[in-house]
Design a protein around this motif. Structure first.
Motif, mmCIF file in Angstrom:
data_model
loop_
_atom_site.group_PDB
_atom_site.id
_atom_site.type_symbol
_atom_site.label_atom_id
_atom_site.label_comp_id
_atom_site.label_asym_id
_atom_site.label_seq_id
_atom_site.Cartn_x
_atom_site.Cartn_y
_atom_site.Cartn_z
ATOM 1 N N GLU A 188 3.718 1.892 -0.777
ATOM 2 C CA GLU A 188 3.578 0.611 -1.468
ATOM 3 C C GLU A 188 3.889 -0.555 -0.524
ATOM 4 O O GLU A 188 3.258 -1.611 -0.598
ATOM 5 C CB GLU A 188 4.496 0.551 -2.694
ATOM 6 C CG GLU A 188 4.115 1.500 -3.798
ATOM 7 C CD GLU A 188 2.733 1.208 -4.363
ATOM 8 O OE1 GLU A 188 2.434 0.036 -4.631
ATOM 9 O OE2 GLU A 188 1.944 2.158 -4.514
ATOM 10 N N LYS B 121 0.953 -1.158 1.752
ATOM 11 C CA LYS B 121 -0.104 -1.865 1.009
ATOM 12 C C LYS B 121 0.234 -3.350 0.889
ATOM 13 O O LYS B 121 -0.637 -4.212 1.021
ATOM 14 C CB LYS B 121 -0.275 -1.263 -0.392
ATOM 15 C CG LYS B 121 -0.966 0.072 -0.417
ATOM 16 C CD LYS B 121 -1.081 0.570 -1.854
ATOM 17 C CE LYS B 121 -1.612 1.988 -1.909
ATOM 18 N NZ LYS B 121 -1.631 2.507 -3.293
ATOM 19 N N MET C 59 8.266 -6.990 -6.856
ATOM 20 C CA MET C 59 8.028 -5.562 -7.068
ATOM 21 C C MET C 59 9.277 -4.842 -7.563
ATOM 22 O O MET C 59 9.173 -3.795 -8.202
ATOM 23 C CB MET C 59 7.553 -4.887 -5.765
ATOM 24 C CG MET C 59 6.167 -5.291 -5.324
ATOM 25 S SD MET C 59 5.746 -4.582 -3.708
ATOM 26 C CE MET C 59 5.589 -2.856 -4.121
#
Length: 190
Positions: free
Chosen positions: A155, A158, A189
């Motif tokens: 993640e 990304k 996040m």
């Protein structure tokens, strides 16, 4: 009228016209055009949080010490925009060598799984205010951030890719990410 005085009058008139043009009309025109067509940039590219509070500028680096956040470049002026610039030390200067060796040790301690430390994490930019780091420097920090934040490395990679500079910008320099914007999305996040 005295011959010398008559020669001075046109010079004074020209000086006054240039003064008004250069110190009043031109700055007003440039400021007006900037505010009309590029208001975000003309106002300093200020970044606000979700509450509308200004937390920084896209153009000025910040110091992040939280191990769960990306760290930017070293700044010998502590990212203080009041006095941009860095000491122009020669590569053989003992102070520069000591500071760079210390920054390398700090990065290796904080990121033991990262491998060789990217150069931009241990050196100043020309202004001492650079808000960007290379993609390589961001990826170097991924294992530390994953461990500290609990976010999977995939993640984080990304996220870095989403913040990578555009292809047009990369024509002028190496791929980079803005640390403040990257950290804002990283915090979102969590």
């Amino acid at each position: 009228m005295n011959k010398h005085v008559s020669n001075i009058v046109p010079v004074l008139r020209l000086g006054l016209v240039c003064l008004v043009l250069c110190s009043v009309l031109y700055p007003l025109a440039v400021t007006g055009i900037g505010q009309l067509f590029f208001p975000y940039h003309a106002d300093g590219s200020l970044v606000e949080d979700e509450n509308g509070t200004v937390i920084g500028s896209e153009l000025i680096g910040q110091t992040f010490t939280d191990p769960a956040l990306f760290q930017g470049r070293v700044s010998s002026i502590d990212n203080d925009a009041a006095g941009s610039g860095t000491p122009n030390y020669a590569a053989s200067n003992p102070e520069l060598i000591s500071r760079t060796e210390g920054a390398i040790k700090d990065q290796q301690t904080a990121n033991p799984d990262g491998g060789p430390v990217p150069l931009d994490l241990v050196t100043n930019s020309g202004s001492g205010l650079d808000p960007h780091i290379s993609v390589e420097a961001a990826e170097f920090q991924v294992p530390r951030i994953a461990e500290a934040s609990g976010i999977h490395e995939e993640e984080l990679y990304k996220l870095i890719e989403q913040h990578r500079t555009s292809q047009a910008e990369e024509l002028l320099g190496a791929p980079a990410v803005n640390v403040l914007l990257l950290n804002m999305d990283l915090q979102a996040m969590k």
